[in-house]
Design a protein around this motif. Structure first.
Motif, PDB file in Angstrom:
ATOM      1  N   ASN A  88      33.309  38.628  30.219  1.00  0.00           N
ATOM      2  CA  ASN A  88      33.007  39.982  30.653  1.00  0.00           C
ATOM      3  C   ASN A  88      32.921  40.010  32.185  1.00  0.00           C
ATOM      4  O   ASN A  88      31.932  39.568  32.776  1.00  0.00           O
ATOM      5  CB  ASN A  88      31.681  40.449  30.040  1.00  0.00           C
ATOM      6  CG  ASN A  88      31.401  41.910  30.279  1.00  0.00           C
ATOM      7  OD1 ASN A  88      31.583  42.420  31.376  1.00  0.00           O
ATOM      8  ND2 ASN A  88      30.927  42.592  29.246  1.00  0.00           N
ATOM      9  N   VAL A  89      33.980  40.511  32.809  1.00  0.00           N
ATOM     10  CA  VAL A  89      34.054  40.511  34.275  1.00  0.00           C
ATOM     11  C   VAL A  89      32.947  41.359  34.894  1.00  0.00           C
ATOM     12  O   VAL A  89      32.367  40.995  35.929  1.00  0.00           O
ATOM     13  CB  VAL A  89      35.440  41.022  34.733  1.00  0.00           C
ATOM     14  CG1 VAL A  89      35.478  41.159  36.252  1.00  0.00           C
ATOM     15  CG2 VAL A  89      36.538  40.078  34.259  1.00  0.00           C
ATOM     16  N   PRO A  97      27.579  35.973  41.518  1.00  0.00           N
ATOM     17  CA  PRO A  97      27.569  34.512  41.704  1.00  0.00           C
ATOM     18  C   PRO A  97      28.254  34.106  43.003  1.00  0.00           C
ATOM     19  O   PRO A  97      29.146  34.799  43.497  1.00  0.00           O
ATOM     20  CB  PRO A  97      28.381  34.024  40.502  1.00  0.00           C
ATOM     21  CG  PRO A  97      29.364  35.137  40.253  1.00  0.00           C
ATOM     22  CD  PRO A  97      28.591  36.403  40.533  1.00  0.00           C
ATOM     23  N   ASP A  98      27.816  32.972  43.571  1.00  0.00           N
ATOM     24  CA  ASP A  98      28.533  32.408  44.706  1.00  0.00           C
ATOM     25  C   ASP A  98      29.368  31.200  44.283  1.00  0.00           C
ATOM     26  O   ASP A  98      30.052  30.599  45.109  1.00  0.00           O
ATOM     27  CB  ASP A  98      27.592  32.062  45.863  1.00  0.00           C
ATOM     28  CG  ASP A  98      26.357  31.287  45.423  1.00  0.00           C
ATOM     29  OD1 ASP A  98      26.353  30.774  44.289  1.00  0.00           O
ATOM     30  OD2 ASP A  98      25.402  31.213  46.215  1.00  0.00           O
ATOM     31  N   LEU A  99      29.315  30.839  42.983  1.00  0.00           N
ATOM     32  CA  LEU A  99      30.227  29.837  42.427  1.00  0.00           C
ATOM     33  C   LEU A  99      30.389  30.096  40.930  1.00  0.00           C
ATOM     34  O   LEU A  99      29.404  30.259  40.216  1.00  0.00           O
ATOM     35  CB  LEU A  99      29.710  28.410  42.633  1.00  0.00           C
ATOM     36  CG  LEU A  99      30.573  27.301  42.008  1.00  0.00           C
ATOM     37  CD1 LEU A  99      31.951  27.248  42.659  1.00  0.00           C
ATOM     38  CD2 LEU A  99      29.888  25.945  42.101  1.00  0.00           C
ATOM     39  N   ILE A 100      31.641  30.119  40.480  1.00  0.00           N
ATOM     40  CA  ILE A 100      31.957  30.218  39.056  1.00  0.00           C
ATOM     41  C   ILE A 100      32.672  28.929  38.660  1.00  0.00           C
ATOM     42  O   ILE A 100      33.657  28.538  39.290  1.00  0.00           O
ATOM     43  CB  ILE A 100      32.855  31.428  38.749  1.00  0.00           C
ATOM     44  CG1 ILE A 100      32.152  32.732  39.134  1.00  0.00           C
ATOM     45  CG2 ILE A 100      33.246  31.449  37.270  1.00  0.00           C
ATOM     46  CD1 ILE A 100      33.050  33.955  39.059  1.00  0.00           C
ATOM     47  N   VAL A 112      42.156  34.551  37.261  1.00  0.00           N
ATOM     48  CA  VAL A 112      42.925  35.055  38.404  1.00  0.00           C
ATOM     49  C   VAL A 112      42.286  36.340  38.935  1.00  0.00           C
ATOM     50  O   VAL A 112      42.150  36.526  40.156  1.00  0.00           O
ATOM     51  CB  VAL A 112      44.390  35.311  38.002  1.00  0.00           C
ATOM     52  CG1 VAL A 112      45.124  36.074  39.098  1.00  0.00           C
ATOM     53  CG2 VAL A 112      45.102  33.996  37.715  1.00  0.00           C
ATOM     54  N   HIS A 113      41.874  37.220  38.022  1.00  0.00           N
ATOM     55  CA  HIS A 113      41.246  38.477  38.426  1.00  0.00           C
ATOM     56  C   HIS A 113      39.953  38.221  39.195  1.00  0.00           C
ATOM     57  O   HIS A 113      39.683  38.863  40.229  1.00  0.00           O
ATOM     58  CB  HIS A 113      40.980  39.332  37.194  1.00  0.00           C
ATOM     59  CG  HIS A 113      40.380  40.676  37.475  1.00  0.00           C
ATOM     60  ND1 HIS A 113      40.824  41.495  38.501  1.00  0.00           N
ATOM     61  CD2 HIS A 113      39.350  41.347  36.885  1.00  0.00           C
ATOM     62  CE1 HIS A 113      40.110  42.602  38.519  1.00  0.00           C
ATOM     63  NE2 HIS A 113      39.208  42.541  37.557  1.00  0.00           N
ATOM     64  N   LEU A 114      39.144  37.287  38.703  1.00  0.00           N
ATOM     65  CA  LEU A 114      37.878  36.973  39.377  1.00  0.00           C
ATOM     66  C   LEU A 114      38.135  36.413  40.772  1.00  0.00           C
ATOM     67  O   LEU A 114      37.415  36.749  41.730  1.00  0.00           O
ATOM     68  CB  LEU A 114      37.080  35.968  38.545  1.00  0.00           C
ATOM     69  CG  LEU A 114      36.444  36.506  37.260  1.00  0.00           C
ATOM     70  CD1 LEU A 114      35.927  35.365  36.401  1.00  0.00           C
ATOM     71  CD2 LEU A 114      35.307  37.479  37.592  1.00  0.00           C
ATOM     72  N   ARG A 115      39.170  35.597  40.888  1.00  0.00           N
ATOM     73  CA  ARG A 115      39.495  35.046  42.206  1.00  0.00           C
ATOM     74  C   ARG A 115      39.984  36.158  43.142  1.00  0.00           C
ATOM     75  O   ARG A 115      39.646  36.179  44.335  1.00  0.00           O
ATOM     76  CB  ARG A 115      40.559  33.955  42.064  1.00  0.00           C
ATOM     77  CG  ARG A 115      40.847  33.201  43.357  1.00  0.00           C
ATOM     78  CD  ARG A 115      41.715  31.986  43.141  1.00  0.00           C
ATOM     79  NE  ARG A 115      40.936  30.862  42.633  1.00  0.00           N
ATOM     80  CZ  ARG A 115      41.145  30.286  41.456  1.00  0.00           C
ATOM     81  NH1 ARG A 115      42.090  30.732  40.657  1.00  0.00           N
ATOM     82  NH2 ARG A 115      40.416  29.262  41.063  1.00  0.00           N
ATOM     83  N   THR A 120      34.344  32.626  44.347  1.00  0.00           N
ATOM     84  CA  THR A 120      34.719  31.224  44.481  1.00  0.00           C
ATOM     85  C   THR A 120      34.721  30.587  43.093  1.00  0.00           C
ATOM     86  O   THR A 120      33.708  30.630  42.388  1.00  0.00           O
ATOM     87  CB  THR A 120      33.725  30.469  45.391  1.00  0.00           C
ATOM     88  OG1 THR A 120      33.740  31.085  46.681  1.00  0.00           O
ATOM     89  CG2 THR A 120      34.118  29.002  45.523  1.00  0.00           C
ATOM     90  N   ILE A 121      35.856  30.004  42.713  1.00  0.00           N
ATOM     91  CA  ILE A 121      36.008  29.459  41.353  1.00  0.00           C
ATOM     92  C   ILE A 121      36.520  28.026  41.412  1.00  0.00           C
ATOM     93  O   ILE A 121      37.481  27.721  42.127  1.00  0.00           O
ATOM     94  CB  ILE A 121      36.983  30.307  40.517  1.00  0.00           C
ATOM     95  CG1 ILE A 121      36.487  31.754  40.412  1.00  0.00           C
ATOM     96  CG2 ILE A 121      37.170  29.704  39.127  1.00  0.00           C
ATOM     97  CD1 ILE A 121      37.433  32.667  39.660  1.00  0.00           C
TER      98      ILE A 121
END
Length: 329
Positions: A88-89, A97-100, A112-115, A120-121
């Protein structure tokens, strides 16, 4: 020094390489990820990665996990952001978050969408012992917990070396890992379970097969392993009635197998034998106790002797592909 030992050395050295006050890591997809500041709000998108993060002492910094992240117990108290492939985006964005920490099995489009949204992934997918060790190092470096990562890796390596030394000159029983029936799915070569069996001082009875494979009944019976290990639940950790165990004990066709006749059918927690996380030591320990009880003590989990009467719920083939994906989480 063996190849695994060389890998461990390389991984430990890599923990201390990088810019001061920041981290630059290369994830399992070969993507170089720059982390300007050590993260304080971390979301994990797979159970194995959640276990690594907790093992590194990052409890207070973990703000989100998937619904499958059930270990340790503290993981159940975190906000859930969906399933393994149904992220769930909007919930992730709300947690800021600052890191996934993603995994290969997560939806590529979602990652890709989150990036693209600026998150930061790091993508890690520990489906071998070597990759588990590497991913512990990656996440330790990315989160500023290099000391914890080094200690965790060293402890794991010491235990694997100890088991290898104690079983080096012992006769190695053949072990077959079965994770589903109807049809009979087993773990062949190039699987995490194959590595675990070897590390525990056994020989994978299905080593001639490639990866996870469904066998005909005839081929399965011809393997006639010394030991059969099955996942807990109805298969791959699903359910709680140890249906796989009952299948082997009650199906008339299985009564010719040496493992069945000799009472050497065992249930192992699916999360220990199928999940590439920091509990590798516990998984190998369980298999070592099963394979060499005279060295490591009697196995304390379920076995043929501990089976309760009655056959479990009917095994359903539908969704097997998705479950195999979860097993590699």
């Amino acid at each position: 020094m063996n190849m695994r030992g060389l890998l461990i050395t390389a991984v430990l050295l890599s923990l201390f390489c990088g810019a001061a006050g920041a981290a630059v890591v290369t994830d399992d997809l070969g993507v170089t990820v720059e982390i300007p500041e050590y993260p304080q709000r971390i979301i994990s998108l797979s159970p194995a990665n959640t276990e690594i993060l907790f093992a590194l002492g990052l409890d207070e910094r973990i703000v989100g996990v998937t619904e499958y992240c059930t270990y340790p117990d503290a993981a159940r108290t975190k906000e859930t952001v969906g399933g393994f492939t149904t992220i769930n985006v909007e919930k992730i964005a709300a947690l800021n978050p600052d890191l996934i920490v993603a995994a290969h099995g997560n939806s590529r489009e979602t990652v890709v969408h989150l990036r693209e949204l600026g998150f930061t992934i790091i993508t890690v997918n520990a489906d071998t012992i070597g990759l588990t060790i590497n991913d512990i190092a990656i996440l330790g470096k990315a989160t500023g917990t290099e000391a914890q990562a080094k200690a965790l890796i060293s402890s794991l390596q010491e235990y694997l070396d100890e088991v290898a030394a104690l079983t080096a000159n012992r006769e190695k029983p053949t072990i077959l890992h079965c994770l589903w029936t109807d049809p009979l799915w087993v773990s062949g070569s190039r699987t995490f379970q194959d590595e675990m069996i070897t590390a525990a001082g056994g020989i994978n009875a299905a080593a001639a097969e490639d990866e996870w494979v469904a066998l005909t009944m005839e081929k399965f019976l011809m393997m006639n392993p010394d030991i059969i290990v099955v996942d807990s639940g109805n298969g791959m950790g699903v359910g709680a009635d140890d249906a796989l165990l009952h299948y082997f004990l009650e199906d008339p066709r299985m009564q010719t197998l040496s493992a069945v006749k000799n009472g050497r059918v065992y249930v192992v927690d699916a999360d220990l034998i199928d999940r590439g996380g920091p509990r590798i030591k516990e998984g190998v320990e369980a298999l070592a106790q099963i394979a060499h009880p005279d060295i490591f003590g009697e196995y304390g989990g379920h076995s043929q002797a501990a089976a309760s009467p009655g056959f479990g719920a009917g095994l359903v083939l539908a969704g097997l592909g998705a479950l195999l994906l979860l097993r590699r989480r």
